[in-house]
Scaffold this active site. Structure first.
Site, mmCIF file in Angstrom:
data_model
loop_
_atom_site.group_PDB
_atom_site.id
_atom_site.type_symbol
_atom_site.label_atom_id
_atom_site.label_comp_id
_atom_site.label_asym_id
_atom_site.label_seq_id
_atom_site.Cartn_x
_atom_site.Cartn_y
_atom_site.Cartn_z
ATOM 1 C CB SER A 27 -40.008 -11.653 35.803
ATOM 2 O OG SER A 27 -39.923 -11.055 34.866
ATOM 3 C CG ASN A 80 -43.397 0.126 28.031
ATOM 4 O OD1 ASN A 80 -43.888 -1.864 28.706
ATOM 5 N ND2 ASN A 80 -42.352 -0.012 27.323
ATOM 6 N NE ARG A 140 -52.199 -3.800 15.271
ATOM 7 C CZ ARG A 140 -51.316 -4.316 16.034
ATOM 8 N NH1 ARG A 140 -51.452 -4.757 17.600
ATOM 9 N NH2 ARG A 140 -50.631 -5.381 15.533
ATOM 10 C CG HIS A 149 -37.339 -1.109 26.298
ATOM 11 N ND1 HIS A 149 -38.491 -1.869 24.729
ATOM 12 C CD2 HIS A 149 -36.748 -0.452 25.190
ATOM 13 C CE1 HIS A 149 -37.373 -1.947 23.771
ATOM 14 N NE2 HIS A 149 -36.795 -1.633 24.168
ATOM 15 C CD GLN A 173 -30.146 -3.626 37.524
ATOM 16 O OE1 GLN A 173 -30.454 -2.803 38.986
ATOM 17 N NE2 GLN A 173 -29.281 -5.002 38.805
ATOM 18 C CD GLU A 174 -36.733 -5.580 32.003
ATOM 19 O OE1 GLU A 174 -37.859 -5.949 31.920
ATOM 20 O OE2 GLU A 174 -35.596 -6.217 31.109
HETATM 21 C C1 GAR Z 1 -39.045 -7.737 30.346
HETATM 22 O O1 GAR Z 1 -37.637 -7.634 29.933
HETATM 23 C C2 GAR Z 1 -40.250 -6.534 29.472
HETATM 24 O O2 GAR Z 1 -38.834 -5.253 29.973
HETATM 25 C C3 GAR Z 1 -40.230 -6.682 27.847
HETATM 26 O O3 GAR Z 1 -40.437 -8.113 27.890
HETATM 27 C C4 GAR Z 1 -39.928 -8.564 29.171
HETATM 28 C C5 GAR Z 1 -41.639 -8.903 30.074
HETATM 29 O O4 GAR Z 1 -41.071 -10.018 30.724
HETATM 30 N N1 GAR Z 1 -40.712 -5.675 27.820
HETATM 31 C C6 GAR Z 1 -40.513 -4.955 26.370
HETATM 32 O O5 GAR Z 1 -40.004 -5.600 25.505
HETATM 33 C C7 GAR Z 1 -42.196 -4.187 25.733
HETATM 34 N N2 GAR Z 1 -41.097 -3.504 24.546
HETATM 35 P P1 GAR Z 1 -41.650 -10.073 32.591
HETATM 36 O O6 GAR Z 1 -43.210 -10.818 31.674
HETATM 37 O O7 GAR Z 1 -41.011 -11.065 33.432
HETATM 38 O O8 GAR Z 1 -41.904 -8.765 32.916
#
Ligand code: GAR
Length: 211
Positions: free
Chosen positions: A12, A103, A61, A105, A169-170
């Protein structure tokens, strides 16, 4: 400005970036999971997708990260956007993209790095939670902060309800930060501090929605 987006799942945040009409050529979406739902969304939006299945590399890795870097450099990306990319990256990989890897978070870092941030925020009883865009450094979910958005924690919140409010908000701050970077208005200085120009600072100064 060319960018790649790295995902592992739903996508998303990736979709928010792709739909934000940014001055960015999103050259590819790369997933470490073949089943990531975001891959179909990216294809639907006409963006090239690449699957680099981390399981092929086992515990190596460094080999996975080398293959990932080869893909990123093949498309000539100036910026790497981690968007729910749930892999711990090697120091060598992180240093290769120092200052040009962002990134998102789902917490107000440095609080709650790692997983299950919303449940942990509720358990801790914080009244304010949120999300952070930051430059990536070798330490997981650390690194200089670019922009944050705060959301209130409500009496009857569940991790799911809180997560949904944070996610909205992300989707707001990640495109904002990428636009700043693409417009050359965001820098991570030699002194370790993040600087944005005055207009960006005003735009991102306090993102504090009411509910
Ligand atoms: C999001 O909430 C992002 O902030 C988090 O994973 C989710 C991915 O959702 N990321 C972390 O936790 C990184 N440490 P999305 O695939 O729908 O964007």
């Amino acid at each position: 400005m060319r960018a790649v987006i790295l995902i592992s799942g739903r996508g998303s945040n990736m979709e928010a970036l792709l739909r934000a009409n940014l001055p960015v050529d999103f050259a590819a979406v790369i997933s470490n999971r073949p089943q990531a739902a975001g891959l179909d969304i990216a294809r639907g939006l006409g963006v090239d997708t690449v699957v680099l299945d981390h399981r092929v590399y086992g515990a190596d890795r460094a080999a996975f990260d080398a293959a990932l870097a080869a893909e990123i450099d093949r498309v000539g990306a100036d910026l790497v956007c981690l968007a729910g990319f749930m892999r711990v990256l090697t120091d060598a990989f992180v240093m290769r993209y120092r200052g040009r890897m962002l990134n998102i978070h789902p917490a107000l870092l440095p609080a709650f790095p790692g997983l299950n941030t919303h449940a942990r925020a509720l358990a801790a009883g914080v009244k304010i939670h949120g999300c952070t865009v930051h430059f990536v450094t070798p330490e997981v979910d650390a690194g200089p902060i670019v922009v944050q958005a705060a959301v209130p924690v409500l009496e009857d919140d569940t991790p799911e309800r809180l997560a949904a409010r944070v996610l909205a908000q992300e989707h707001r701050i990640y495109p904002m930060a990428v636009r700043w970077f693409a417009e050359g208005r965001l820098h991570w200085g030699e002194d370790g501090r993040v600087r944005v120009d005055a207009a960006c600072a005003a735009e991102g100064v306090l993102i504090s929605p009411t509910g």
